[in-house]
Write a protein that holds these residues in place. Structure first.
Motif, PDB file in Angstrom:
ATOM      1  N   UNK A   1       0.836  -1.202   0.000  1.00 17.30           N
ATOM      2  CA  UNK A   1       0.000   0.000   0.000  1.00 17.30           C
ATOM      3  C   UNK A   1       0.873   1.255   0.000  1.00 17.30           C
ATOM      4  N   UNK A   2       1.952   1.223   0.797  1.00 22.49           N
ATOM      5  CA  UNK A   2       2.864   2.370   0.825  1.00 22.49           C
ATOM      6  C   UNK A   2       3.508   2.578  -0.537  1.00 22.49           C
ATOM      7  N   UNK A   3       3.977   1.493  -1.150  1.00 18.71           N
ATOM      8  CA  UNK A   3       4.623   1.615  -2.457  1.00 18.71           C
ATOM      9  C   UNK A   3       3.680   2.263  -3.456  1.00 18.71           C
ATOM     10  N   UNK A   4       2.464   1.737  -3.545  1.00 20.58           N
ATOM     11  CA  UNK A   4       1.506   2.253  -4.521  1.00 20.58           C
ATOM     12  C   UNK A   4       1.150   3.710  -4.196  1.00 20.58           C
ATOM     13  N   UNK A   5       0.883   3.982  -2.916  1.00 22.44           N
ATOM     14  CA  UNK A   5       0.517   5.341  -2.517  1.00 22.44           C
ATOM     15  C   UNK A   5       1.625   6.339  -2.830  1.00 22.44           C
ATOM     16  N   UNK A   6       2.848   5.975  -2.483  1.00 15.64           N
ATOM     17  CA  UNK A   6       3.966   6.900  -2.683  1.00 15.64           C
ATOM     18  C   UNK A   6       4.240   7.109  -4.164  1.00 15.64           C
ATOM     19  N   UNK A   7       4.225   6.014  -4.938  1.00 12.64           N
ATOM     20  CA  UNK A   7       4.428   6.145  -6.380  1.00 12.64           C
ATOM     21  C   UNK A   7       3.375   7.061  -6.988  1.00 12.64           C
ATOM     22  N   UNK A   8       2.120   6.802  -6.614  1.00  9.17           N
ATOM     23  CA  UNK A   8       1.029   7.602  -7.165  1.00  9.17           C
ATOM     24  C   UNK A   8       1.210   9.073  -6.815  1.00  9.17           C
ATOM     25  N   UNK A   9       1.516   9.323  -5.550  1.00  7.02           N
ATOM     26  CA  UNK A   9       1.689  10.698  -5.101  1.00  7.02           C
ATOM     27  C   UNK A   9       2.818  11.386  -5.876  1.00  7.02           C
ATOM     28  N   UNK A  10       3.968  10.713  -5.952  1.00  9.38           N
ATOM     29  CA  UNK A  10       5.129  11.333  -6.576  1.00  9.38           C
ATOM     30  C   UNK A  10       4.881  11.642  -8.041  1.00  9.38           C
ATOM     31  N   UNK A  11       4.276  10.685  -8.752  1.00 10.08           N
ATOM     32  CA  UNK A  11       4.018  10.892 -10.173  1.00 10.08           C
ATOM     33  C   UNK A  11       3.118  12.101 -10.386  1.00 10.08           C
ATOM     34  N   UNK A  12       2.077  12.228  -9.557  1.00 11.81           N
ATOM     35  CA  UNK A  12       1.143  13.316  -9.809  1.00 11.81           C
ATOM     36  C   UNK A  12       1.668  14.637  -9.248  1.00 11.81           C
ATOM     37  N   UNK A  13       2.498  14.582  -8.232  1.00 13.06           N
ATOM     38  CA  UNK A  13       3.138  15.798  -7.704  1.00 13.06           C
ATOM     39  C   UNK A  13       3.965  16.449  -8.801  1.00 13.06           C
ATOM     40  N   UNK A  14       4.609  15.641  -9.624  1.00  7.83           N
ATOM     41  CA  UNK A  14       5.432  16.177 -10.704  1.00  7.83           C
ATOM     42  C   UNK A  14       4.655  16.435 -11.973  1.00  7.83           C
ATOM     43  N   UNK A  15       3.350  16.135 -11.974  1.00  4.71           N
ATOM     44  CA  UNK A  15       2.576  16.258 -13.201  1.00  4.71           C
ATOM     45  C   UNK A  15       2.182  17.709 -13.472  1.00  4.71           C
ATOM     46  N   UNK A  16       2.617  18.200 -14.607  1.00  2.32           N
ATOM     47  CA  UNK A  16       2.327  19.575 -14.991  1.00  2.32           C
ATOM     48  C   UNK A  16       1.192  19.621 -16.016  1.00  2.32           C
ATOM     49  N   UNK A  17       1.205  18.690 -16.973  1.00  2.00           N
ATOM     50  CA  UNK A  17       0.315  18.744 -18.125  1.00  2.00           C
ATOM     51  C   UNK A  17      -1.163  18.667 -17.735  1.00  2.00           C
ATOM     52  N   UNK A  18      -1.523  17.720 -16.872  1.00  2.00           N
ATOM     53  CA  UNK A  18      -2.942  17.506 -16.541  1.00  2.00           C
ATOM     54  C   UNK A  18      -3.567  18.741 -15.884  1.00  2.00           C
ATOM     55  N   UNK A  19      -3.012  19.277 -14.783  1.00  2.00           N
ATOM     56  CA  UNK A  19      -3.622  20.496 -14.230  1.00  2.00           C
ATOM     57  C   UNK A  19      -3.516  21.697 -15.156  1.00  2.00           C
ATOM     58  N   UNK A  20      -2.468  21.762 -15.962  1.00  2.00           N
ATOM     59  CA  UNK A  20      -2.290  22.879 -16.896  1.00  2.00           C
ATOM     60  C   UNK A  20      -3.441  22.929 -17.900  1.00  2.00           C
ATOM     61  N   UNK A  21      -3.937  21.746 -18.309  1.00  2.00           N
ATOM     62  CA  UNK A  21      -5.041  21.682 -19.262  1.00  2.00           C
ATOM     63  C   UNK A  21      -6.383  21.859 -18.550  1.00  2.00           C
ATOM     64  N   UNK A  22      -6.557  21.212 -17.398  1.00  2.00           N
ATOM     65  CA  UNK A  22      -7.882  21.118 -16.794  1.00  2.00           C
ATOM     66  C   UNK A  22      -8.235  22.250 -15.842  1.00  2.00           C
ATOM     67  N   UNK A  23      -7.225  22.962 -15.349  1.00  2.00           N
ATOM     68  CA  UNK A  23      -7.492  24.062 -14.408  1.00  2.00           C
ATOM     69  C   UNK A  23      -7.242  25.387 -15.115  1.00  2.00           C
ATOM     70  N   UNK A  24      -8.193  26.323 -14.976  1.00  2.00           N
ATOM     71  CA  UNK A  24      -8.014  27.611 -15.649  1.00  2.00           C
ATOM     72  C   UNK A  24      -7.679  28.770 -14.702  1.00  2.00           C
ATOM     73  N   UNK A  25      -8.313  28.782 -13.516  1.00  2.00           N
ATOM     74  CA  UNK A  25      -8.081  29.939 -12.642  1.00  2.00           C
ATOM     75  C   UNK A  25      -6.722  29.845 -11.963  1.00  2.00           C
ATOM     76  N   UNK A  26      -5.922  30.916 -12.082  1.00  2.00           N
ATOM     77  CA  UNK A  26      -4.590  30.916 -11.471  1.00  2.00           C
ATOM     78  C   UNK A  26      -4.614  30.620  -9.967  1.00  2.00           C
TER      79      UNK A  26
END
Lengths: 274, 284
Positions: free
Chosen positions: A191-216
């Motif tokens: 559970x820790x491995x999956x949770x940490x991997x998931x967190x880290x990948x999305x923490x570094x994710x720029x593209x998804x919020x850049x497309x889906x979020x508009x308000x600064x």
């Protein structure tokens, strides 16, 4: 004798050179972050200062972007683990006809590039009236992390002996209780491995919020750092470097924390790269 | 039976709405003239293969395919894969402290978020950056790296970011090669090169193939690194397919056309994923 020595020394020399090339770009961020007069080139600071860090950390906009980042990635990690454990349970415990095709579909999904579906996702979000919604973005991130999560959690669950659960049932526990009290605690490393991997990948994710979020004011740290990068015209290098370091820290800390679980995660395969 | 449906339901709902849904929408939207603004935004029409005809006649598309292939070849296959293998094989059996130090340095680039990687390399390669400073100090002229060699620059940044993954995969598989086999080969008089090409490489072939496909899939989707380092420029010299897709959909507002491009990306991804599953030979 001479040839023998060469053969021994050469790998050490080559490895040292490669490592030096790898560390140079990183050294700059470290030095610039504690330098008041940081420039683009690597320089040893005249005197150490933490003012870059304090000015970044005293900016409410930065703090907010970090909290939003934590909310998005943390929420996603928790959801992936809960939904993933639920899904992994029947896949691990029951033998069913659809299990094999389902697991192959999951494995197939882990390796599809998310970049390719972002345009339709954007359109879907407009249609569902979810654009600019942090919860909506979190749900999409959860779905994109689920294939990997289910795949890994199923493998971890296979390692928990069924006998332990059966004895809990004999003692009168329900299936649901058995999962919570017997299976889940024994799967903590997974559970820790999956949770940490998931967190880290999305923490570094720029593209998804850049497309889906508009308000600064709803941007997570990954998007604010980009804006910072652009709007400061690359002048305040010290502050930028300090921001980069603070932003990178959660990923590094979690990586160190997860390392002892990591080796187990790796041998199980799957797309461990985001 | 009903119980297992209950357990699977949350994941199915999420996957259907946010994963399978967008994939199916990709197939549908790519045959429409969907737009973000203007008249087409009001009334979206089914236009058959028009987007694909436009796409294959678009020199921008053709150059992007070419850029993507160059980017994949240089940074994923040659860079991450070969460098990762070289690191793993050189580190094998070396002093533990040395091994660990090198490992941490390489992995640091992997742990760093993509956008910070982009930022580090922009600073490193900029006109007044560290690389030019080093060149000047040995008497060489400065080079405008991001302008003169933009493709090489983004490739190097991607290699820096991704090599650790390949290195770790190869380290794990090299550790699985039995020591006795290597020793037997050496006793039989095999040279270092024979040992590598005749014994070790055939034994880790499986993980090479799997790693190659994974690295290719990952590199195929790289957007952030290139977008933040060069924005696809100068000109369109670093415009890979994801950047081209983004520009058509969100800069030129042609969502339908953008989706047609993402369908191409998706199909390449699907083919590579199928190879990946075949190479895994998993037991379920």
């Amino acid at each position: 004798m001479n040839r023998f020595k060469m053969e021994k020394v050469l790998p050490y020399v080559i490895l040292s050179i490669i490592a030096l090339c790898f560390i140079l770009p990183l050294l700059w961020v470290l030095f610039a972050s504690v330098d008041m007069n940081a420039k683009q080139a690597l320089t040893i600071p005249d005197k150490l200062t933490f003012s870059n860090f304090t000015s970044i950390l005293s900016d409410p906009a930065t703090i907010r972007s970090f909290i939003i980042g934590l909310f998005l990635s943390g929420g996603q990690a928790v959801l992936v683990v809960i939904v993933g454990v639920l899904a992994a349970y029947p896949l691990s415990r029951y033998s069913q006809k659809y299990k094999k095709p389902f697991m192959f579909t999951i494995l197939f999904m882990t390796s599809l590039p998310i970049t390719a579906v972002m345009v339709p996702v954007y359109q879907l979000f407009i249609y569902l009236n979810l654009q600019d919604s942090l919860v909506g973005t979190m749900l999409f991130l959860t779905a994109s992390g689920l294939p990997y999560g289910i795949w890994m959690l199923k493998n971890f669950m296979d390692a928990v002996p069924l006998e332990l659960e059966e004895s809990a049932w004999v003692d009168g526990a329900s299936i649901w209780r058995g999962v919570r009290r017997v299976v889940a605690p024994l799967m903590i490393p997974g559970i820790c491995t999956v949770g940490i991997f998931t967190f880290t990948m999305s923490w570094g994710n720029f593209f998804v919020p850049y497309i889906l979020i508009q308000s600064p004011d709803k941007f997570p740290a990954s998007v604010t750092i980009y804006q910072f990068f652009g709007s400061y015209g690359m002048v305040e290098y010290g502050k930028l470097a300090a921001f980069s370091i603070i932003y990178t820290m959660p990923a590094v800390i979690l990586y160190i924390f997860a390392q002892r679980f990591m080796s187990q995660g790796f041998s199980l395969g799957g797309a461990t790269k985001g | 039976m009903y119980r297992s449906i209950f357990f699977l339901l949350p994941s199915w709902i999420l996957l259907l709405i946010f994963f399978v849904g967008p994939i199916l929408l990709t197939f549908y939207f790519s045959f429409t003239n969907l737009a973000l603004t203007g008249a087409q935004a009001q009334s979206t029409e089914f236009i058959g293969f028009q987007n694909f005809v436009t796409m294959f006649q678009d020199p921008g598309f053709r150059i992007s395919v070419l850029r993507t292939i160059v980017f994949l070849f240089l940074s994923a296959i040659i860079g991450q894969q070969v460098l990762g293998f070289l690191l793993a094989i050189l580190m094998k059996g070396k002093n533990t402290t040395f091994r660990r130090t090198i490992g941490i340095i390489i992995i640091a680039g992997w742990v760093t978020p993509e956008i910070v990687v982009a930022f580090c390399w922009v600073a490193f390669l900029s006109d007044n950056g560290t690389l030019n400073m080093l060149l000047n100090s040995i008497g060489l002229e400065s080079v405008a790296w991001l302008f003169t060699f933009p493709m090489i620059s983004v490739c190097i940044a991607n290699i820096w970011h991704g090599t650790a993954f390949s290195m770790m995969i190869f380290q794990a598989s090299l550790d699985d090669v039995p020591k006795t086999v290597e020793e037997a080969a050496i006793i039989d008089g095999a040279s270092k090169f024979q040992l590598l090409f005749r014994i070790i490489l055939p034994m880790v072939k499986g993980s090479i193939v799997t790693n190659m496909i994974l690295v290719t899939l990952q590199t195929l989707g790289v957007f952030t690194l290139i977008y933040t380092m060069t924005g696809g420029g100068p000109g369109n010299s670093t415009q890979t397919l994801p950047i081209f897709m983004y520009n058509q959909a969100f800069v030129n507002y042609q969502l339908g056309y953008g989706t047609a491009i993402s369908l191409v990306l998706l199909v390449i991804g699907i083919i590579a994923s199928l190879f990946y599953i075949r190479s895994m030979k998993v037991q379920i």
